[in-house]
Design a protein around this motif. Structure first.
Motif, short mmCIF file in Angstrom:
data_model
loop_
_atom_site.label_atom_id
_atom_site.label_comp_id
_atom_site.label_asym_id
_atom_site.label_seq_id
_atom_site.Cartn_x
_atom_site.Cartn_y
_atom_site.Cartn_z
N ARG A 180 44.45 34.71 47.11
CA ARG A 180 44.48 33.95 46.23
C ARG A 180 43.81 32.52 45.98
NH1 ARG A 180 50.48 34.64 44.84
NH2 ARG A 180 50.49 35.98 47.32
N MET A 181 43.93 32.70 44.30
CA MET A 181 43.31 31.22 43.66
C MET A 181 44.17 30.80 43.71
SD MET A 181 41.42 31.43 40.21
CE MET A 181 39.17 31.58 40.40
N LEU A 219 40.19 29.26 47.75
CA LEU A 219 40.96 30.06 48.13
C LEU A 219 41.81 30.30 49.50
CD1 LEU A 219 40.08 34.00 47.00
CD2 LEU A 219 38.69 33.72 49.66
N ASP A 253 43.81 32.75 51.79
CA ASP A 253 43.61 34.37 51.94
C ASP A 253 44.54 34.15 53.11
OD1 ASP A 253 42.20 33.34 54.65
OD2 ASP A 253 40.96 34.76 54.48
N LYS A 281 42.15 27.71 53.64
CA LYS A 281 41.68 27.97 52.58
C LYS A 281 40.95 27.30 52.95
CE LYS A 281 46.40 26.60 51.01
NZ LYS A 281 47.41 24.77 51.28
N TYR A 287 45.54 36.82 43.51
CA TYR A 287 44.51 38.36 44.13
C TYR A 287 43.14 37.83 43.36
CZ TYR A 287 48.20 37.69 47.95
OH TYR A 287 48.46 37.55 49.36
N VAL A 320 36.24 37.48 46.11
CA VAL A 320 35.35 36.34 46.20
C VAL A 320 33.78 36.97 46.82
CG1 VAL A 320 34.30 34.53 46.67
CG2 VAL A 320 36.30 35.09 45.83
N VAL A 333 33.44 36.43 41.10
CA VAL A 333 34.59 36.69 41.76
C VAL A 333 35.43 37.92 40.37
CG1 VAL A 333 37.20 34.78 41.31
CG2 VAL A 333 34.83 33.75 41.58
#
Lengths: 106, 279
Positions: B85-86, B100, B102, B106, B130, B133, B151
């Motif tokens: 997730r950004m 990021l 996940d 992070k 989501y 990358v 991205v």
């Protein structure tokens, strides 16, 4: 970089191992009442998601949150995964990620 | 094996990024055989795109004092794929920075915007989305971060499940005991110790399909012969024909098949072929 608060990938069976900790799971929404969602876990059990966002019934919803019991999660972030999602693959991933390959995730 | 569709190649710096992403669809051991003019190089594995979790990056040993060297499962890592997730997206004049997450941890990500396509790509992704990358793993003063080459927003959420399963699969491949690992490559090498009797052609039907795996194995064994593996430009079909004394159409079909499967690739021109197996 920060790995201090990972969220364990869980299904209903594995949820019980993480009570009080951060978890992430996917449920198929069955009903939604005032911020409480009842959904079907990927291994076929009913889970209660508190503070959930509004996701249409039958959609899959991903939940990040704290495991309150082996049947309930207090949601922090919810994502609508839409009406089609491979629950079986996700369920398999939960089993692998909490067991043999736990070191890669937690 | 793996849908390489994650990278749509719309980036800048074409020649270099091509070799970085050329291996995206393969296991790292295979992607090391991406055609390069530099010949055999021990550093090739570093160019393989590795799907990883942030936790794995955190656990990675810094291979040396050199800021760009990391080792995961004994493999040098520089290009990675992360899915998460950004968060905390900050747009600046020349780049976009974000975190990021996940689910395992992070990590900070930086995306330089050299071209308008880069800017467009970054405008499409926002906090909470989501994203997939692809980028280079960098370390600076003990802190690790990713410089992203691409991205992209996740539109099919099965990609998230798939990414983590891919991480596990690649981890398994890289940690498999050496003896098993060698078995994969050793088998064809044993086969090429066998001398091919010149009358073999008589036993094969004219159709490659009907002849099945035997012809295919024979052709591949020529490509896997150590002397052929060592040739930078590979060999021509005529060489294979000369070695096997098989009908031309059969050999052509088999080579064509293996080219399509990615087992063989063209080198300097359309007539030279080389096995994609790691020499």
């Amino acid at each position: 970089m920060d790995t201090s608060s990972p969220a364990a990938l869980v299904n209903a069976e594995i949820l019980g191992m993480f009570v009080g900790r951060r978890v992430r799971t996917v449920v198929q929404v069955q009903r939604s009442e005032g911020g409480v969602v009842v959904g079907l876990s990927t291994d076929g059990h009913q889970l209660t998601i508190k503070s959930a966002m509004d996701v249409p019934v039958s959609h899959f919803m991903e939940v990040y949150g704290i495991a309150e019991s082996n049947q309930a999660i207090r949601a922090e972030v919810c994502t609508d995964f839409g009406p089609s999602f491979d629950a079986k693959a996700f369920d398999g991933l939960c089993k692998l990620a909490s067991d043999k390959f736990r070191h890669m995730f937690l | 094996m793996y849908g390489g569709g994650h990278y749509d190649g719309g980036g800048a710096g074409a020649a270099n990024s091509n070799s970085l992403f050329g291996g995206g669809g393969f296991m790292p051991s295979q992607s090391t055989a991406v055609p390069e003019s530099s010949g055999v190089s021990k550093g090739r594995s570093a160019h393989a795109l590795l799907p990883l979790t942030v936790k794995q990056i955190m656990d990675a040993a810094q291979a040396s004092d050199d800021k760009s060297n990391f080792a995961i499962n004994g493999v040098e890592v520089s290009t990675v794929r992360l899915v998460g997730r950004m968060l905390g997206k900050v747009e600046r004049v020349t780049d976009v920075a974000f975190t990021l997450d996940d689910g395992t941890g992070k990590i900070d990500v930086n995306r330089w915007e050299n071209e308008s396509s880069d800017t467009k790509e970054m405008a499409d992704v926002n906090n909470g989305n989501y994203v997939i990358v692809n980028g280079g793993l960098k370390g600076f003063q003990g802190k690790r971060h990713v410089v992203a080459y691409s991205v992209r927003r996740v539109t099919n959420f099965n990609d998230i499940t798939h990414h983590f399963l891919h991480c596990i699969h690649v981890h398994l491949e890289l940690t498999r005991p050496k003896s098993q690992m060698n078995a994969n490559t050793a088998t064809p090498r044993h086969a090429n110790q066998v001398q091919f009797p010149n009358n073999q052609a008589a036993t094969f039907s004219a159709s490659a399909n009907a002849a099945g795996n035997d012809v295919s194995n024979l052709v591949m064994s020529v490509f896997h012969h150590p002397s052929v593996m060592d040739l930078e430009h590979g060999v021509t079909m005529e060489y294979v024909l000369d070695r096997l004394k098989l009908p031309e159409n059969v050999v052509r079909d088999v080579i064509q098949y293996h080219v399509e499967q990615g087992n063989i690739y063209n080198t300097i021109d359309d007539f030279h072929f080389k096995s994609a197996m790691n020499g």
